[in-house]
Enzyme design. Structure first.
Site, PDB file in Angstrom:
ATOM      1  N   VAL A  23      50.324  45.414  42.797  1.00 17.27           N
ATOM      2  CA  VAL A  23      49.385  46.201  43.592  1.00 17.27           C
ATOM      3  C   VAL A  23      48.463  45.283  44.404  1.00 17.27           C
ATOM      4  O   VAL A  23      48.101  45.590  45.532  1.00 17.27           O
ATOM      5  CB  VAL A  23      48.543  47.122  42.679  1.00 17.27           C
ATOM      6  CG1 VAL A  23      47.491  47.881  43.489  1.00 17.27           C
ATOM      7  CG2 VAL A  23      49.436  48.107  41.947  1.00 17.27           C
ATOM      8  N   CYS A  24      48.119  44.150  43.835  1.00 14.16           N
ATOM      9  CA  CYS A  24      47.105  43.267  44.437  1.00 14.16           C
ATOM     10  C   CYS A  24      47.398  42.856  45.879  1.00 14.16           C
ATOM     11  O   CYS A  24      46.511  42.943  46.736  1.00 14.16           O
ATOM     12  CB  CYS A  24      46.895  42.032  43.568  1.00 14.16           C
ATOM     13  SG  CYS A  24      46.208  42.399  41.941  1.00 14.16           S
ATOM     14  N   PRO A  25      48.626  42.411  46.210  1.00 14.52           N
ATOM     15  CA  PRO A  25      48.826  42.008  47.600  1.00 14.52           C
ATOM     16  C   PRO A  25      48.646  43.147  48.593  1.00 14.52           C
ATOM     17  O   PRO A  25      48.175  42.934  49.713  1.00 14.52           O
ATOM     18  CB  PRO A  25      50.264  41.462  47.620  1.00 14.52           C
ATOM     19  CG  PRO A  25      50.915  41.992  46.395  1.00 14.52           C
ATOM     20  CD  PRO A  25      49.814  42.143  45.389  1.00 14.52           C
TER      21      PRO A  25
ATOM     22  N   GLU B 193      46.446  45.522  48.391  1.00 18.41           N
ATOM     23  CA  GLU B 193      45.010  45.672  48.602  1.00 18.41           C
ATOM     24  C   GLU B 193      44.459  44.572  49.508  1.00 18.41           C
ATOM     25  O   GLU B 193      43.699  44.837  50.447  1.00 18.41           O
ATOM     26  CB  GLU B 193      44.272  45.639  47.267  1.00 18.41           C
ATOM     27  CG  GLU B 193      44.512  46.841  46.379  1.00 18.41           C
ATOM     28  CD  GLU B 193      43.598  46.849  45.177  1.00 18.41           C
ATOM     29  OE1 GLU B 193      43.021  47.919  44.888  1.00 18.41           O
ATOM     30  OE2 GLU B 193      43.431  45.799  44.522  1.00 18.41           O
ATOM     31  N   LEU B 194      44.839  43.323  49.224  1.00 13.71           N
ATOM     32  CA  LEU B 194      44.301  42.209  50.005  1.00 13.71           C
ATOM     33  C   LEU B 194      44.768  42.271  51.452  1.00 13.71           C
ATOM     34  O   LEU B 194      44.003  41.971  52.373  1.00 13.71           O
ATOM     35  CB  LEU B 194      44.673  40.867  49.372  1.00 13.71           C
ATOM     36  CG  LEU B 194      43.667  40.376  48.316  1.00 13.71           C
ATOM     37  CD1 LEU B 194      43.761  41.166  47.031  1.00 13.71           C
ATOM     38  CD2 LEU B 194      43.829  38.891  48.032  1.00 13.71           C
TER      39      LEU B 194
END
Length: 202
Positions: free
Chosen positions: A50-52, A54-55
């Site tokens: 999920v993190c990439p 969001e960034l």
């Protein structure tokens, strides 16, 4: 998560990967964000799932934040070297595609996440916590998401608009308020008049 609403966010000095790709081993939060609104968002780890998204979503909207005098800071418990490697990794390999137009901080000692109460005891990484600060470093909004639930980045742009609107006009922001709305005069007459005219649209 502890409650920090209305309180000044803590100062700290930790390593950072700057927007130009250089490493600043002594990034001081208060100094580097002087006279800025701030979005500081915590995420679990580099090279995850999920993190990439969001960034990259934040990076795609960075001009929206800059136009509102917002300094954006991402932070996780990874090292700066991991951050740098992730930034340089291609999109098809789960990376950030070569560049990032805001700072990534390294809470590798986990001191900040622990103090804020957002560190998961089992995994040892931070939850998806977000803090919206005004130019005085006062926390105006704090959110926390569980690991599998990504954030709506447009909501953070809206929140900075809402803070600016309240500071300028003194009217409070109703449910679903967006820039250009009139808001509510904070009085019995004000809320009564607003609800009578707008209750079906809420």
């Amino acid at each position: 998560m502890k409650n920090f609403i209305g309180k000044k966010f803590i100062d700290f000095t930790i390593p950072a990967v700057m927007a130009n790709g250089s490493i600043n081993k002594n990034f001081n939060f208060y100094k580097e964000t002087e006279n800025k609104n701030i979005l500081i968002f915590f995420y679990p780890m580099d090279f995850t799932f999920v993190c990439p998204s969001e960034l990259i979503a934040i990076n795609n909207r960075i001009n929206d934040f800059k136009s509102r005098n917002v300094e954006v800071l991402g932070i996780s418990v990874d090292s700066c070297y991991s951050h740098n490697a992730w930034i340089k990794t291609s999109l098809e390999n789960g990376g950030l595609g070569g560049s990032l137009n805001y700072v990534l901080l390294s809470d590798i000692k986990k001191d900040i996440s622990s103090y804020l109460g957002i560190l998961d005891d089992i995994s040892g990484v931070s939850y998806r916590a977000s803090f919206v600060l005004d130019v005085f470093k006062t926390v105006r909004v704090q959110h926390i998401n569980d690991f599998p639930i990504g954030r709506n980045i447009d909501e953070y742009v809206r929140l900075f608009d809402a803070i600016s609107f309240y500071n300028e006009y003194g009217n409070v922001c109703q449910a679903g308020w967006v820039s250009g709305s009139s808001g509510i005069k904070p009085s019995s007459d004000g809320i009564g008049s607003f609800l009578k005219s707008n209750y079906k649209n809420l």
